[in-house]
Design a protein around this motif. Structure first.
Motif, mmCIF file in Angstrom:
data_model
loop_
_atom_site.group_PDB
_atom_site.id
_atom_site.type_symbol
_atom_site.label_atom_id
_atom_site.label_comp_id
_atom_site.label_asym_id
_atom_site.label_seq_id
_atom_site.Cartn_x
_atom_site.Cartn_y
_atom_site.Cartn_z
ATOM 1 N N TYR A 56 33.125 -7.804 77.168
ATOM 2 C CA TYR A 56 32.925 -6.546 77.885
ATOM 3 C C TYR A 56 31.449 -6.198 78.052
ATOM 4 N N SER A 57 30.586 -6.777 77.252
ATOM 5 C CA SER A 57 29.147 -6.626 77.501
ATOM 6 C C SER A 57 28.774 -7.330 78.810
ATOM 7 N N VAL A 58 29.303 -8.539 78.993
ATOM 8 C CA VAL A 58 29.080 -9.260 80.247
ATOM 9 C C VAL A 58 29.752 -8.511 81.397
ATOM 10 N N LEU A 59 30.949 -8.013 81.148
ATOM 11 C CA LEU A 59 31.709 -7.292 82.177
ATOM 12 C C LEU A 59 30.954 -6.061 82.673
ATOM 13 N N SER A 60 30.362 -5.306 81.765
ATOM 14 C CA SER A 60 29.653 -4.098 82.187
ATOM 15 C C SER A 60 28.487 -4.427 83.108
ATOM 16 N N LEU A 61 27.897 -5.601 82.923
ATOM 17 C CA LEU A 61 26.783 -6.032 83.766
ATOM 18 C C LEU A 61 27.283 -6.547 85.109
ATOM 19 N N THR A 62 28.364 -7.306 85.080
ATOM 20 C CA THR A 62 28.816 -8.006 86.283
ATOM 21 C C THR A 62 29.746 -7.179 87.172
ATOM 22 N N PHE A 63 30.344 -6.118 86.655
ATOM 23 C CA PHE A 63 31.253 -5.312 87.462
ATOM 24 C C PHE A 63 30.541 -4.189 88.204
ATOM 25 N N TYR A 64 29.686 -3.467 87.511
ATOM 26 C CA TYR A 64 29.112 -2.267 88.119
ATOM 27 C C TYR A 64 28.090 -2.584 89.212
ATOM 28 N N PHE A 65 27.267 -3.589 89.005
ATOM 29 C CA PHE A 65 26.216 -3.875 89.987
ATOM 30 C C PHE A 65 26.793 -4.212 91.363
ATOM 31 N N PRO A 66 27.676 -5.232 91.482
ATOM 32 C CA PRO A 66 28.201 -5.530 92.816
ATOM 33 C C PRO A 66 29.095 -4.425 93.377
ATOM 34 N N ALA A 67 29.837 -3.727 92.504
ATOM 35 C CA ALA A 67 30.702 -2.646 92.990
ATOM 36 C C ALA A 67 29.884 -1.549 93.657
ATOM 37 N N ILE A 68 28.823 -1.129 92.992
ATOM 38 C CA ILE A 68 28.018 -0.013 93.504
ATOM 39 C C ILE A 68 27.159 -0.443 94.688
ATOM 40 N N THR A 69 26.496 -1.584 94.575
ATOM 41 C CA THR A 69 25.626 -2.014 95.676
ATOM 42 C C THR A 69 26.440 -2.404 96.909
ATOM 43 N N GLY A 70 27.602 -3.026 96.704
ATOM 44 C CA GLY A 70 28.436 -3.416 97.844
ATOM 45 C C GLY A 70 28.977 -2.218 98.592
ATOM 46 N N TYR A 71 29.458 -1.226 97.856
ATOM 47 C CA TYR A 71 29.975 -0.018 98.517
ATOM 48 C C TYR A 71 28.839 0.771 99.161
ATOM 49 N N TRP A 72 27.681 0.804 98.510
ATOM 50 C CA TRP A 72 26.520 1.497 99.089
ATOM 51 C C TRP A 72 26.093 0.846 100.401
ATOM 52 N N ALA A 73 26.118 -0.476 100.463
ATOM 53 C CA ALA A 73 25.626 -1.184 101.644
ATOM 54 C C ALA A 73 26.578 -1.066 102.834
ATOM 55 N N PHE A 74 27.893 -1.084 102.589
ATOM 56 C CA PHE A 74 28.845 -1.176 103.700
ATOM 57 C C PHE A 74 29.788 0.009 103.817
ATOM 58 N N GLY A 75 29.831 0.874 102.811
ATOM 59 C CA GLY A 75 30.676 2.057 102.900
ATOM 60 C C GLY A 75 32.127 1.702 103.146
ATOM 61 N N ASN A 76 32.795 2.499 103.990
ATOM 62 C CA ASN A 76 34.214 2.233 104.236
ATOM 63 C C ASN A 76 34.457 1.098 105.228
ATOM 64 N N GLN A 77 33.389 0.376 105.605
ATOM 65 C CA GLN A 77 33.531 -0.817 106.438
ATOM 66 C C GLN A 77 33.539 -2.096 105.592
ATOM 67 N N VAL A 78 33.416 -1.965 104.286
ATOM 68 C CA VAL A 78 33.376 -3.152 103.436
ATOM 69 C C VAL A 78 34.704 -3.888 103.498
ATOM 70 N N ARG A 79 34.636 -5.214 103.504
ATOM 71 C CA ARG A 79 35.843 -6.026 103.574
ATOM 72 C C ARG A 79 36.391 -6.275 102.172
ATOM 73 N N SER A 80 37.582 -6.862 102.109
ATOM 74 C CA SER A 80 38.255 -7.021 100.818
ATOM 75 C C SER A 80 37.467 -7.907 99.858
ATOM 76 N N ASN A 81 36.623 -8.811 100.379
ATOM 77 C CA ASN A 81 35.680 -9.577 99.569
ATOM 78 C C ASN A 81 34.289 -9.301 100.129
ATOM 79 N N VAL A 82 33.416 -8.744 99.322
ATOM 80 C CA VAL A 82 32.124 -8.300 99.833
ATOM 81 C C VAL A 82 31.304 -9.460 100.415
ATOM 82 N N LEU A 83 31.581 -10.695 99.969
ATOM 83 C CA LEU A 83 30.886 -11.839 100.564
ATOM 84 C C LEU A 83 31.196 -11.963 102.049
ATOM 85 N N LYS A 84 32.427 -11.598 102.453
ATOM 86 C CA LYS A 84 32.799 -11.642 103.868
ATOM 87 C C LYS A 84 32.009 -10.610 104.668
#
Length: 468
Positions: free
Chosen positions: A276-304
């Motif tokens: 969960y130490s690794v999880l806290s690092l790897t979950f929050y960063f992409p979740a927050i930055t991905g939603y910030w970058a694309f908002g409600n236009q984000v696709r089901s996989n942010v790489l797409k």
């Protein structure tokens, strides 16, 4: 297998001369699944590597999409709540295992633990069915997504190439068939340490790519509003919760704890802290930055979203390609880990524990059965390239019962009620409340997942050349 036999088989007896005594008799209990696949030689950090691979995977790249259905504050709050609840539930599973071990019954399989604590035989079968469905689904999905990663790289290098998705599925299956011959879950410890490094690597790269995309002039307008329809907003919210539950899912904690050298008591808690130490690092960063970058236009996989089908990629090409390579490598490790329960069940029936692990008698069926299993998973992946949509339903139906409901019920039955002497102790009542809430969320999430599957059904084509 009785309690004494389980303890002996899980205690790391050398596989070359396994003699597992059945409790109360002098007979041999030939359980090669326990002696070979779930050998107990690991340390707590090895278990931490296994836990991280089983929990922290590329599915986390769906987290921005999960936030899309909930909005900023509720999304982050739900992410945090699911992290806390799953950590708590996994810790309780470990404590129930420790409780049984202290009583002389060390269990190395989830189904055995369920049969011991819950009592009725159907409980063991229920756990076995759900666990098998999840594990096979993860293996199939991992093969499919790994092939998709190869196709992304190939398309970038050879835009007019003629190779199709099923060609890459075959490549992945061949690699997996070779690696699947590693005899035990413990033997994957260094691969899973690499998996931990890969997960941190690609999440940091994807987060950096999302920041680049968010600052790019080609990025879509940032709109974080939810659907205007009350029904759509409700379904999207529960679908997001189902996605979060699936992302945190781990259906093999007892099997991972089985790899610990006995006594295992207390060691799994350290492994969970590492995970969960690794999880806290790897979950929050992409979740927050991905939603910030694309908002409600984000696709089901942010790489797409970062690599749109039409138009330029929204981050440096080298950065995205390296991220895709790291995702590919981790998917191989994930498929190997989640296949271990199937291998354990096969070898429990096909191998002879009284002979050496690498004897001709045991190697031949191992190679044949494991290769056949990988080939079967690959065939399903090639036939159903939209399997990601199906596994969302499997996750909603399976992960919440297996990772939240059953662990809390087992803890209440085995530890909380006997220790407190009453069924109204604070821990007991808190667990009951969590069970009720998450059982309801699981049912509604399953409905929302099925609804999404039906809505998108017209896009699904057998043996198509792309992952939906």
């Amino acid at each position: 297998m009785t309690g004494t036999a389980v303890v002996h088989a899980a205690a790391g007896t050398p596989s070359s001369d396994v003699e597992t005594a059945t409790a109360g008799t002098g007979k041999l209990a030939a359980d090669a699944g326990a002696a070979f696949v779930l050998e107990s030689k690991g340390t707590w950090w090895h278990a931490g590597f296994h836990m991280t691979t089983a929990t922290v995977g590329p599915a986390l790249l769906t987290l921005p999409y999960a936030l899309r259905g909930l909005g900023w504050w509720l999304g982050v709050a739900a992410l945090t709540a699911l992290a806390a609840v799953t950590f708590y539930c996994y810790l309780l599973v470990s404590r129930v295992l420790d409780h049984c071990e202290a009583a002389g019954r060390r269990h190395i399989r989830f189904r055995e633990l369920a049969a011991d604590v819950l009592g009725p035989q159907w409980a063991s079968y229920l756990v076995l069915i759900v666990q098998t469905a999840i594990n096979a689904g993860v293996s199939i999905g991992s093969i499919l997504l790994a092939a998709d990663c190869l196709q992304i790289i190939y398309t970038h290098v050879a835009p007019h190439g003629h190779l199709k998705l099923y060609h890459f599925i075959i490549v992945v299956a061949v690699v997996l068939a070779l690696l699947s011959q590693m005899p035990s879950l413990h033997s994957l410890r260094y691969i899973n340490f690499g998996s931990l490094i890969f997960s941190v690597g690609y999440t940091m790269l994807v987060s950096a790519a999302c920041i680049c995309a968010g600052l790019s002039s080609n990025a879509p307008p940032k709109d974080y509003s939810l659907s205007s329809s009350n029904s759509s907003r409700t379904f999207n919210a529960f679908l997001s919760i189902s996605i979060l539950a699936s992302v945190f899912g781990n259906s093999i904690l007892p099997e991972i704890q089985a790899t610990l050298a006995p006594p295992a008591s207390g060691k799994m808690a350290k492994a969970l802290v590492l995970c969960y130490s690794v999880l806290s690092l790897t979950f929050y960063f992409p979740a927050i930055t991905g939603y910030w970058a694309f908002g409600n236009q984000v696709r089901s996989n942010v790489l797409k979203s970062l690599m749109p089908d039409n138009g330029p990629w929204l981050a440096p090409t080298w950065l995205l390609i390296v991220a895709v390579v790291l995702v590919l490598l981790q998917l191989i490790a994930i498929a190997l880990v989640y296949s271990q329960v199937a291998y354990e069940m096969m070898e429990a029936k096909s191998a002879d524990a009284a002979r050496g692990r690498f004897s001709r008698r045991n190697v031949a069926p191992r190679v044949a059965l494991r290769t056949a299993y990988v080939a079967g998973c690959a065939a399903v992946a090639a036939m159903l390239p939209f399997f990601g949509e199906i596994i969302a339903v499997v996750g909603a139906v399976g992960y919440i019962p297996l990772d939240v409901v059953i662990p809390l019920v087992m803890y209440n039955m085995a530890v909380a009620a006997p220790r407190g002497g009453t069924r109204r102790s604070p821990a007991y009542l808190a667990n009951v409340a969590i069970v009720v809430v998450f059982a309801g969320l699981g049912v509604i999430g399953a409905v929302a997942s099925v609804r999404k599957l039906v809505i998108n059904a017209d896009r699904f084509k057998l043996f198509s050349n792309g992952v939906s």
